[in-house]
Every structure is written in C-alpha cells, then in structure tokens.
Design an enzyme around this catalytic site. Structure first.
Site, PDB file in Angstrom:
ATOM      1  CG  ASP A   1      11.026   5.364 -93.901  1.00 60.57           C
ATOM      2  OD1 ASP A   1      10.266   5.862 -94.413  1.00 60.57           O
ATOM      3  OD2 ASP A   1      12.356   5.898 -93.736  1.00 60.57           O
TER       4      ASP A   1
ATOM      5  CE1 TYR B   1      22.967   4.215 -91.041  1.00 59.51           C
ATOM      6  CE2 TYR B   1      20.992   5.668 -90.705  1.00 59.51           C
ATOM      7  CZ  TYR B   1      21.530   4.420 -91.000  1.00 59.51           C
ATOM      8  OH  TYR B   1      20.639   3.310 -90.812  1.00 59.51           O
TER       9      TYR B   1
ATOM     10  CG  LEU C   1      25.633   1.699-106.003  1.00 53.81           C
ATOM     11  CD1 LEU C   1      25.345   0.362-105.253  1.00 53.81           C
ATOM     12  CD2 LEU C   1      25.290   1.633-107.445  1.00 53.81           C
ATOM     13  N   GLY C   2      24.727   5.646-104.136  1.00 52.07           N
ATOM     14  CA  GLY C   2      23.701   7.004-103.630  1.00 52.07           C
ATOM     15  C   GLY C   2      23.962   6.875-102.147  1.00 52.07           C
ATOM     16  CG  HIS C   3      24.949  10.550-100.311  1.00 55.16           C
ATOM     17  ND1 HIS C   3      25.221  10.842-101.473  1.00 55.16           N
ATOM     18  CD2 HIS C   3      24.262  11.428 -99.604  1.00 55.16           C
ATOM     19  CE1 HIS C   3      24.824  12.048-101.900  1.00 55.16           C
ATOM     20  NE2 HIS C   3      24.285  12.542-100.709  1.00 55.16           N
ATOM     21  N   GLY C   4      22.788   8.221 -97.953  1.00 55.09           N
ATOM     22  CA  GLY C   4      21.726   8.591 -96.874  1.00 55.09           C
ATOM     23  C   GLY C   4      22.014   9.279 -95.944  1.00 55.09           C
TER      24      GLY C   4
ATOM     25  CE  LYS D   1      22.755   2.109 -94.878  1.00 58.06           C
ATOM     26  NZ  LYS D   1      21.639   2.102 -94.795  1.00 58.06           N
TER      27      LYS D   1
ATOM     28  CB  THR E   1      28.495   7.040 -98.981  1.00 66.85           C
ATOM     29  OG1 THR E   1      28.631   8.260 -98.287  1.00 66.85           O
ATOM     30  CG2 THR E   1      28.880   7.166-100.557  1.00 66.85           C
ATOM     31  CB  VAL E   2      25.094   2.551-100.717  1.00 59.48           C
ATOM     32  CG1 VAL E   2      25.097   1.092-101.460  1.00 59.48           C
ATOM     33  CG2 VAL E   2      24.554   2.745 -99.533  1.00 59.48           C
TER      34      VAL E   2
HETATM   35  P1  ATP Z   1      18.510   7.101 -94.997  1.00 58.47           P
HETATM   36  O1  ATP Z   1      19.165   6.088 -94.491  1.00 58.47           O
HETATM   37  O2  ATP Z   1      18.700   8.450 -94.757  1.00 58.47           O
HETATM   38  O3  ATP Z   1      17.052   6.807 -95.082  1.00 58.47           O
HETATM   39  P2  ATP Z   1      18.936   5.775 -97.637  1.00 58.47           P
HETATM   40  O4  ATP Z   1      17.910   4.772 -97.348  1.00 58.47           O
HETATM   41  O5  ATP Z   1      18.539   6.493 -99.147  1.00 58.47           O
HETATM   42  O6  ATP Z   1      18.343   7.154 -96.617  1.00 58.47           O
HETATM   43  P3  ATP Z   1      21.166   4.255 -97.792  1.00 58.47           P
HETATM   44  O7  ATP Z   1      20.470   2.893 -97.382  1.00 58.47           O
HETATM   45  O8  ATP Z   1      22.487   4.603 -97.466  1.00 58.47           O
HETATM   46  O9  ATP Z   1      20.330   5.564 -97.554  1.00 58.47           O
HETATM   47  O10 ATP Z   1      21.202   4.161 -99.357  1.00 58.47           O
HETATM   48  C1  ATP Z   1      21.557   5.265-100.264  1.00 58.47           C
HETATM   49  C2  ATP Z   1      21.094   5.240-101.595  1.00 58.47           C
HETATM   50  O11 ATP Z   1      22.020   4.050-102.324  1.00 58.47           O
HETATM   51  C3  ATP Z   1      19.696   4.632-101.928  1.00 58.47           C
HETATM   52  O12 ATP Z   1      18.874   5.554-102.105  1.00 58.47           O
HETATM   53  C4  ATP Z   1      19.939   3.762-103.339  1.00 58.47           C
HETATM   54  O13 ATP Z   1      19.704   4.423-104.315  1.00 58.47           O
HETATM   55  C5  ATP Z   1      21.308   3.003-103.112  1.00 58.47           C
HETATM   56  N1  ATP Z   1      21.465   1.949-102.500  1.00 58.47           N
HETATM   57  C6  ATP Z   1      21.380   1.523-101.354  1.00 58.47           C
HETATM   58  N2  ATP Z   1      21.442  -0.131-101.026  1.00 58.47           N
HETATM   59  C7  ATP Z   1      21.493  -0.449-102.403  1.00 58.47           C
HETATM   60  C8  ATP Z   1      21.504  -1.808-102.904  1.00 58.47           C
HETATM   61  N3  ATP Z   1      21.637  -2.822-102.032  1.00 58.47           N
HETATM   62  N4  ATP Z   1      21.740  -1.863-104.054  1.00 58.47           N
HETATM   63  C9  ATP Z   1      21.659  -0.913-105.070  1.00 58.47           C
HETATM   64  N5  ATP Z   1      21.599   0.380-104.638  1.00 58.47           N
HETATM   65  C10 ATP Z   1      21.534   0.680-103.244  1.00 58.47           C
END
Ligand code: ATP
Length: 306
Positions: free
Chosen positions: A140, A24, A19-22, A43, A26-27
């Site tokens: 944030d 630290y 779905l995406g990654h941040g 996550k 990957t989701v």
């Molecule tokens: P960082 O942790 O660096 O601030 P982030 O918030 O984007 O970055 P994650 O929490 O790992 O990092 O989420 C990565 C991406 O995954 C998000 O940008 C979002 O698009 C997707 N995502 C996260 N949580 C969910 C969820 N519960 N349902 C659907 N998509 C999600």
C-alpha cells in the site's frame, strides 16, 4: 531485588493533539512523562472496533512487520518503540513524524520539481530495497503512507496491508535478474489490499502481488510527483481499475515541462506484465540516478532524524 521489567501503560504518557485517524485507529502526539523532550506518535486501536471490523489480522501484521524492520534501524521506516494494551485499547508507540504526510506537501507545492523528485525517489527506492531484502512487500505504498521527519526525509508507515515472504532463498534472489526478481516473489493475495490508484495490474488481473507490485506503486508516485496527480484516476474505483489494466495514462505535457528521462523511467516501470517491469536494481541504474552513490547512505539520508 526484582528483575521485572516495568510494563508501559498509557499513564506513562501525556496525550496531546490528534494527528489523524485511520480505518481502525486514532493517532495522537504524546510525550513521555519521564522525558518530556521525547515526542512520540501513539496509535490507539480500540479492541472492540478491531474485532467488530475484522481488523485483527491487519493489526498483528503491522506489529510483526515493524518488529522485524526495527532491527535494521533504517531511517526511512517508522520506528516502533513499544506496544502495550489495556482493557479497551492496543497502543503502538511510534516515532513522531513532525512534518506530516508527503501527500500534504505535494498538495502544497502542486507538483515537485525534478530536484525534489530525485531526492524523494532515491529515498523511496532505498526504503523499498530495505523492506524487500527483509522479505516484506508493503502493498500500500502511496504518498499518504509516507511521512516526513524534521529534515523532510521520508518515512514509510502503515504496514497493515503488508505481506511477509519467509523463504530465505527468495529473499536472496531479490538481488538477481529482473525475471527472477519479478516472478519468484509473486504471492497470492487473499483479498484486495491497497488503494485503487496505486494497485498493480497483477493484483487486479490475477489476484497476485509481489515485490514488483511495490515498484508499480513507485512508478505511479513518480508520475504523481511530477504532475501533481496519479497516472490512473477514474470517476470511480472500477473506472480506475479499467484504466490500470489498459495502461491508460497520459502525460498531457504539450510544453515538455517533464523531461524525457522521467517519462522513460516511468514507462519502464508502468508495464502491465510484471516480468517485464523494471526491478529496483535496474531502476537504480537508470541515467537519472547516474550521480547517486547508492552505498552512500549518509548522503541519501542527509541530516536524518538521529
Ligand atoms: P488506514 O489504517 O485506514 O490505512 P492510516 O494509515 O491513515 O489509515 P493511521 O496509521 O491510523 O491510519 O494514521 C492516521 C493518520 O495519523 C495518518 O494519516 C497520519 O497523518 C497520522 N500519523 C500516523 N502515524 C504518524 C506518525 N508516526 N507521526 C505523525 N503522524 C502520524
């Protein structure tokens, strides 16, 4: 008979697409093998990576805060169902927000009309009020950290930068006068947290932040909903910070497409001095929200994800 509760493990789930990654984690979308109708967002945080990048603190804050907030069962907060770990990773099993990020929706529409802006602003106010009453400053708040469920209701996520205020008296005071609300909760931030465009002047000027800093971010987002871009955006981070402390933002609206009421509200939130900034209680009393019954949660969260 054994009383042991079975621990969750990655093998309980079928992992689907990313779905995406941040920074630290990957989701992934995932389904529970025992109940294939139940979708989650899992996550996955690599232990090695968290330690190497010094992110242990963020991961543990996120877990603690989500554990506190899940007791309130608020529809606008991402729900943490389980956490578990194996040798390599930590896993957060979260509710799945099927309609992605609010930022993507904003990009799709370019900007929101006033009806949609009211709906989303009311939901964000309700969410912020809930987390603040629980002693949590998100730090944030931005459209990337707000997800959308099946009914396009908002869900606040990403509590890794959050700060916990554990003084009960302070929490109680969050409902009182403007000055008390804004100055009593100011915490010294240990390091820069948040995202340049939404960061508050008190963090930039005094390395402090409070509930009022989340309200500042709300003001930035309202502007962004109506215009399509945030009020403070420079060529680089430093330039953005300079614009924030100088309160250098402009509506650029010669045809008055944005009504005066919204400009009035934003001007009362985007005030550099946090003691003079409107607090949530007063934001709720703004004429824009005269038709909102703040106690009618069902209406605010119409057709929610339940
Ligand atoms: P960082 O942790 O660096 O601030 P982030 O918030 O984007 O970055 P994650 O929490 O790992 O990092 O989420 C990565 C991406 O995954 C998000 O940008 C979002 O698009 C997707 N995502 C996260 N949580 C969910 C969820 N519960 N349902 C659907 N998509 C999600």
């Amino acid at each position: 008979m054994s009383n042991k509760i079975k621990k969750h493990s990655p093998s309980d789930y079928t992992f689907k697409e990313e779905l995406g990654h941040g920074s630290y984690s990957t989701v992934y979308k995932a389904v529970d093998k025992r109940n294939v109708k139940q979708c989650y967002a899992i996550k996955v945080c690599s232990k090695k990576h968290i330690i190497k990048e010094n992110k242990v603190k963020y991961v543990s804050i996120e877990k603690n805060v989500l554990n506190i907030l899940r007791k309130g069962n608020h529809p606008g907060i991402i729900k943490l169902y389980y956490t578990f770990h194996d040798e390599e990773n930590l896993y957060f099993v979260l509710s799945y927000a099927i309609n992605g990020e609010l930022l993507q929706l904003l990009h799709k529409y370019r900007s929101f009309n006033e009806e949609l802006t009211i709906r989303f602003t009311v939901q964000i106010i309700d969410i912020l009020e809930f987390i603040h009453k629980n002693g949590i400053i998100h730090r944030d708040v931005k459209p990337e950290n707000i997800l959308l469920n099946r009914n396009y209701n908002l869900i606040l996520t990403d509590f890794g930068a959050a700060s916990l205020i554990d003084n009960d008296e302070d929490k109680e005071n969050s409902n009182n006068s403007n000055a008390t609300y804004n100055d009593i909760h100011v915490n010294r931030a240990s390091s820069f947290v948040g995202t340049a465009e939404y960061v508050s002047p008190e963090l930039l000027l005094y390395n402090q932040c409070g509930y009022c800093s989340d309200v500042w971010a709300l003001g930035c987002m309202i502007f962004q909903f109506l215009k399509g871009y945030p009020p403070f955006r420079g060529a680089n981070e430093l330039n953005t910070f300079e614009k924030i402390v100088a309160l250098d933002y402009h509506w650029n609206d010669p045809n008055n497409l944005v009504s005066q009421s919204w400009k009035d509200l934003v001007s009362k939130i985007l005030i550099t001095n946090s003691e003079k900034r409107m607090n949530l209680e007063n934001v709720k009393k703004h004429p824009l929200f005269k038709n909102i019954n703040w106690n009618d949660k069902e209406k605010i969260w119409l057709g929610t994800n339940k």
